[in-house]
Design a protein around this motif. Sequence first.
Motif, PDB file in Angstrom:
ATOM      1  N   ASP A  80      18.060 -18.178  58.324  1.00 46.34           N
ATOM      2  CA  ASP A  80      16.827 -18.700  57.838  1.00 46.34           C
ATOM      3  C   ASP A  80      15.963 -17.721  57.350  1.00 46.34           C
ATOM      4  OD1 ASP A  80      14.331 -19.955  57.584  1.00 46.34           O
ATOM      5  OD2 ASP A  80      14.764 -21.241  59.535  1.00 46.34           O
ATOM      6  N   MET A  81      15.499 -17.702  55.970  1.00 42.18           N
ATOM      7  CA  MET A  81      14.768 -16.781  55.297  1.00 42.18           C
ATOM      8  C   MET A  81      13.880 -17.369  54.484  1.00 42.18           C
ATOM      9  SD  MET A  81      16.408 -13.751  55.476  1.00 42.18           S
ATOM     10  CE  MET A  81      16.164 -12.877  53.922  1.00 42.18           C
ATOM     11  N   PRO A  82      12.732 -16.836  54.534  1.00 44.73           N
ATOM     12  CA  PRO A  82      11.383 -17.285  53.541  1.00 44.73           C
ATOM     13  C   PRO A  82      11.788 -17.106  52.087  1.00 44.73           C
ATOM     14  CG  PRO A  82      10.940 -15.204  54.651  1.00 44.73           C
ATOM     15  CD  PRO A  82      12.211 -15.814  55.294  1.00 44.73           C
ATOM     16  N   TYR A  83      11.635 -17.985  51.312  1.00 49.01           N
ATOM     17  CA  TYR A  83      12.292 -17.849  50.036  1.00 49.01           C
ATOM     18  C   TYR A  83      11.590 -16.905  48.936  1.00 49.01           C
ATOM     19  CZ  TYR A  83      13.754 -19.500  45.256  1.00 49.01           C
ATOM     20  OH  TYR A  83      14.185 -19.445  44.185  1.00 49.01           O
ATOM     21  N   ASP A  84      10.141 -16.935  49.435  1.00 55.48           N
ATOM     22  CA  ASP A  84       9.163 -16.020  48.627  1.00 55.48           C
ATOM     23  C   ASP A  84       9.183 -14.592  49.214  1.00 55.48           C
ATOM     24  OD1 ASP A  84       8.034 -16.741  51.204  1.00 55.48           O
ATOM     25  OD2 ASP A  84       5.824 -16.589  50.480  1.00 55.48           O
ATOM     26  N   MET A  85      10.335 -14.201  50.134  1.00 60.62           N
ATOM     27  CA  MET A  85      10.441 -12.826  50.462  1.00 60.62           C
ATOM     28  C   MET A  85      11.849 -12.507  50.322  1.00 60.62           C
ATOM     29  SD  MET A  85       7.438 -12.017  51.617  1.00 60.62           S
ATOM     30  CE  MET A  85       7.795 -10.425  52.646  1.00 60.62           C
ATOM     31  N   CYS A  86      12.506 -12.978  49.370  1.00 63.83           N
ATOM     32  CA  CYS A  86      14.092 -12.718  49.253  1.00 63.83           C
ATOM     33  C   CYS A  86      14.310 -12.786  47.866  1.00 63.83           C
ATOM     34  CB  CYS A  86      14.965 -13.106  50.224  1.00 63.83           C
ATOM     35  SG  CYS A  86      15.099 -15.174  50.203  1.00 63.83           S
ATOM     36  N   CYS A  87      15.621 -12.279  47.634  1.00 64.79           N
ATOM     37  CA  CYS A  87      16.225 -12.420  46.192  1.00 64.79           C
ATOM     38  C   CYS A  87      17.354 -13.347  46.461  1.00 64.79           C
ATOM     39  CB  CYS A  87      16.345 -11.148  45.399  1.00 64.79           C
ATOM     40  SG  CYS A  87      17.241 -11.140  43.938  1.00 64.79           S
ATOM     41  N   VAL A  88      17.563 -14.286  45.793  1.00 68.01           N
ATOM     42  CA  VAL A  88      18.862 -15.095  45.802  1.00 68.01           C
ATOM     43  C   VAL A  88      19.604 -15.381  44.408  1.00 68.01           C
ATOM     44  CG1 VAL A  88      19.795 -17.455  46.224  1.00 68.01           C
ATOM     45  CG2 VAL A  88      17.713 -16.701  47.410  1.00 68.01           C
ATOM     46  N   TRP A  89      21.181 -15.027  44.503  1.00 61.83           N
ATOM     47  CA  TRP A  89      21.780 -14.809  43.323  1.00 61.83           C
ATOM     48  C   TRP A  89      23.216 -15.470  43.726  1.00 61.83           C
ATOM     49  CZ3 TRP A  89      21.084 -10.915  46.460  1.00 61.83           C
ATOM     50  CH2 TRP A  89      21.994  -9.939  46.745  1.00 61.83           C
ATOM     51  N   ARG A  90      23.774 -15.701  42.643  1.00 61.59           N
ATOM     52  CA  ARG A  90      25.269 -16.224  42.569  1.00 61.59           C
ATOM     53  C   ARG A  90      25.998 -15.067  41.955  1.00 61.59           C
ATOM     54  NH1 ARG A  90      28.795 -17.803  39.380  1.00 61.59           N
ATOM     55  NH2 ARG A  90      27.142 -18.441  37.811  1.00 61.59           N
ATOM     56  N   GLN A  91      27.191 -14.928  42.786  1.00 57.46           N
ATOM     57  CA  GLN A  91      28.243 -13.915  42.212  1.00 57.46           C
ATOM     58  C   GLN A  91      29.553 -14.741  42.074  1.00 57.46           C
ATOM     59  OE1 GLN A  91      28.133 -10.038  43.540  1.00 57.46           O
ATOM     60  NE2 GLN A  91      29.678  -9.209  42.478  1.00 57.46           N
ATOM     61  N   GLU A  92      30.036 -15.204  41.460  1.00 58.69           N
ATOM     62  CA  GLU A  92      31.190 -16.106  41.257  1.00 58.69           C
ATOM     63  C   GLU A  92      31.050 -17.429  42.329  1.00 58.69           C
ATOM     64  OE1 GLU A  92      34.222 -15.421  39.420  1.00 58.69           O
ATOM     65  OE2 GLU A  92      33.305 -13.608  38.745  1.00 58.69           O
ATOM     66  N   GLU A  93      31.717 -17.404  43.305  1.00 61.42           N
ATOM     67  CA  GLU A  93      31.845 -18.811  44.326  1.00 61.42           C
ATOM     68  C   GLU A  93      30.675 -18.382  45.588  1.00 61.42           C
ATOM     69  OE1 GLU A  93      34.921 -17.256  43.687  1.00 61.42           O
ATOM     70  OE2 GLU A  93      35.768 -18.550  42.415  1.00 61.42           O
TER      71      GLU A  93
END
Length: 84
Positions: free
Chosen positions: A11-24
């Motif tokens: 469970d992470m605060p969205y405004d305190m992290c970076c989210v990205w996709r790499q392949e699947e």
Amino acid sequence: MRIISQNGTIDMPYDMCCVWRQEEIIYCRAIGSDDNVTMATYSSIEKAETVEILLRRNTVRFLGFQDAENFYYQFPQDDEIEVV
């Protein structure tokens, strides 16, 4: 807004992290950390891309939401995603 991993253990605060996709795989990294955390894994790149779009749409909804602490997005299970 909070983001919750596919299996519900992270469970992470969205405004305190970076989210990205790499392949699947969709990853998250907390600001100030060097650790990549797997948030979700999908059976195809198309499914992972669809989930990315869903996260962005929920982020836009979050911007107008008054009670941000109670607003969250949990990455769906692979079998819950349909690619159009």
